[in-house]
Design a protein around this motif. Structure first.
Motif, PDB file in Angstrom:
ATOM      1  N   GLU A   1       0.835  -1.214   0.000  1.00 43.25           N
ATOM      2  CA  GLU A   1       0.000   0.000   0.000  1.00 43.25           C
ATOM      3  C   GLU A   1       0.864   1.256   0.000  1.00 43.25           C
ATOM      4  O   GLU A   1       0.548   2.247  -0.665  1.00 43.25           O
ATOM      5  CB  GLU A   1      -0.905   0.014   1.232  1.00 43.25           C
TER       6      GLU A   1
ATOM      7  N   THR B   1       3.875   1.434  -1.101  1.00 41.00           N
ATOM      8  CA  THR B   1       4.958   1.273  -2.087  1.00 41.00           C
ATOM      9  C   THR B   1       6.315   1.528  -1.423  1.00 41.00           C
ATOM     10  O   THR B   1       7.103   2.381  -1.851  1.00 41.00           O
ATOM     11  CB  THR B   1       4.766   2.185  -3.319  1.00 41.00           C
TER      12      THR B   1
ATOM     13  N   GLU C   1      -6.604  -2.422  -6.640  1.00 39.86           N
ATOM     14  CA  GLU C   1      -6.018  -1.073  -6.656  1.00 39.86           C
ATOM     15  C   GLU C   1      -4.592  -1.085  -6.088  1.00 39.86           C
ATOM     16  O   GLU C   1      -3.662  -0.522  -6.680  1.00 39.86           O
ATOM     17  CB  GLU C   1      -6.912  -0.134  -5.847  1.00 39.86           C
TER      18      GLU C   1
ATOM     19  N   ASN D   1      -2.118  -3.199  -8.460  1.00 42.42           N
ATOM     20  CA  ASN D   1      -1.746  -2.503  -9.701  1.00 42.42           C
ATOM     21  C   ASN D   1      -0.719  -1.406  -9.433  1.00 42.42           C
ATOM     22  O   ASN D   1       0.267  -1.263 -10.168  1.00 42.42           O
ATOM     23  CB  ASN D   1      -2.987  -1.911 -10.372  1.00 42.42           C
ATOM     24  N   LYS D   2      -0.957  -0.659  -8.366  1.00 41.30           N
ATOM     25  CA  LYS D   2      -0.030   0.428  -8.016  1.00 41.30           C
ATOM     26  C   LYS D   2       1.328  -0.128  -7.578  1.00 41.30           C
ATOM     27  O   LYS D   2       2.384   0.312  -8.062  1.00 41.30           O
ATOM     28  CB  LYS D   2      -0.632   1.270  -6.892  1.00 41.30           C
TER      29      LYS D   2
ATOM     30  N   LYS E   1       3.307  -1.829 -10.466  1.00 41.28           N
ATOM     31  CA  LYS E   1       3.953  -0.847 -11.349  1.00 41.28           C
ATOM     32  C   LYS E   1       5.236  -0.320 -10.707  1.00 41.28           C
ATOM     33  O   LYS E   1       6.287  -0.231 -11.356  1.00 41.28           O
ATOM     34  CB  LYS E   1       2.992   0.307 -11.632  1.00 41.28           C
ATOM     35  N   PHE E   2       5.136   0.015  -9.430  1.00 45.73           N
ATOM     36  CA  PHE E   2       6.291   0.499  -8.678  1.00 45.73           C
ATOM     37  C   PHE E   2       7.424  -0.531  -8.686  1.00 45.73           C
ATOM     38  O   PHE E   2       8.591  -0.200  -8.923  1.00 45.73           O
ATOM     39  CB  PHE E   2       5.861   0.818  -7.247  1.00 45.73           C
TER      40      PHE E   2
ATOM     41  N   TYR F   1       1.868  -5.620 -14.637  1.00 49.69           N
ATOM     42  CA  TYR F   1       2.350  -5.315 -13.297  1.00 49.69           C
ATOM     43  C   TYR F   1       2.048  -6.390 -12.248  1.00 49.69           C
ATOM     44  O   TYR F   1       2.706  -6.430 -11.200  1.00 49.69           O
ATOM     45  CB  TYR F   1       1.733  -3.996 -12.808  1.00 49.69           C
TER      46      TYR F   1
END
Length: 285
Positions: free
Chosen positions: A99, A101, A139, A142-143, A146-147, A184
């Motif tokens: 969460e 990252t 959510e 995905n975030k 990507k990170f 991702y």
């Protein structure tokens, strides 16, 4: 001339022998490094990290999925593994870290030389995993995925059985697959938890193909009927080949999909006996 012919004959025989050995090895269903999930030895690491890694090495294990060990720095843990010929291709990360990252995930993975980061639990109330929980996870994944990709890492979610609740014409796990970005978000299959959730490892490998990148090689006791809790008594973890999993077809498919890292995980109270027996089973496949 005769001496040369004898030498040539010996060389040809050696080549034929090596070809036969190679052919036999290539026919084996399981011809990958033996790996283990560190949680298998959770009772041992607090007593001695070095001693536990020695035990793992003696079993012939050359890969471990881990987040390190208390009381030992990541740098020292990596050195202890290196001296024993144990690689760390995958590490675990908590949902909260994803969460945020957190750069700590990247630092740990780089220190260990890992390429994969896996998360094995989505927080939810009690045994009630809901669509809202799944939406939030999509959510977050995905975030975070990507990170992690931007940092040269591959994120994998490890389903835990509770995601198999029905949703529309499939399950909440199908929802997570369909709504996460394949660029991702990848997945690690835990065979026991797929079975416990009422899923089919073979069908899921067929359905989602190369989105599966890692596997927990773990068998569920025959006769156990699972549910959507994500929990089962530890003694329902059994030696590979003695439970419900169709390992031959699982490995046939996983090999086609290119999965290269397989981690034995045994949550029973008999890991010191069970893991070597599971390795023997894999050797014979």
């Amino acid at each position: 001339m005769k001496k040369n012919l004898i030498t040539l004959s010996i060389c040809l025989l050696c080549v034929a022998t090596f070809q036969e050995i190679f052919a036999q090895k290539s026919k084996k269903l399981f011809n990958y490094p033996f790996g283990v999930q560190a949680y298998t030895f959770r009772k041992h690491f607090p007593n001695s990290v070095k001693g536990t890694l020695d035990k793992i090495q003696k079993m012939g294990i050359t890969e471990i999925e881990t987040s390190g060990a208390k009381g030992v720095s990541d740098e020292d843990y990596k050195k202890l593994c290196d001296t024993r010929g144990i690689a760390i291709p995958s590490i675990g990360a908590g949902y909260e870290q994803l969460e945020q990252t957190s750069q700590d995930i990247v630092m740990k993975a780089k220190t260990f030389g890992a390429k994969y980061v896996m998360c094995a639990w989505i927080p939810h109330k009690g045994d009630e995993f809901t669509l809202e929980d799944a939406k939030k996870a999509v959510e977050v994944f995905n975030k975070a995925g990507k990170f992690l990709k931007e940092n040269g890492l591959t994120f994998c979610y490890h389903p835990h059985g509770y995601e198999f609740r029905p949703y529309e014409d499939g399950t909440l796990l199908d929802y997570i697959f369909k709504n996460t970005n394949p660029e991702y978000v990848s997945f690690e299959m835990d065979v026991l938890w797929v079975l416990h959730g009422g899923g089919s490892p073979v069908k899921l490998l067929e359905k989602y193909g190369n989105r599966w990148k890692l596997m927990h090689v773990k068998d569920l006791k025959k006769g156990v009927m699972g549910d959507f809790s994500g929990h089962t008594p530890a003694e329902n973890d059994v030696v590979l080949g003695t439970g419900q999993a169709d390992w031959k077809n699982i490995f046939k498919l996983s090999k086609k999909l290119g999965i290269k890292h397989y981690f034995i995980e045994d949550e029973s109270e008999h890991e010191m006996e069970n893991v070597p027996l599971s390795i023997d089973y894999l050797k014979k496949l």
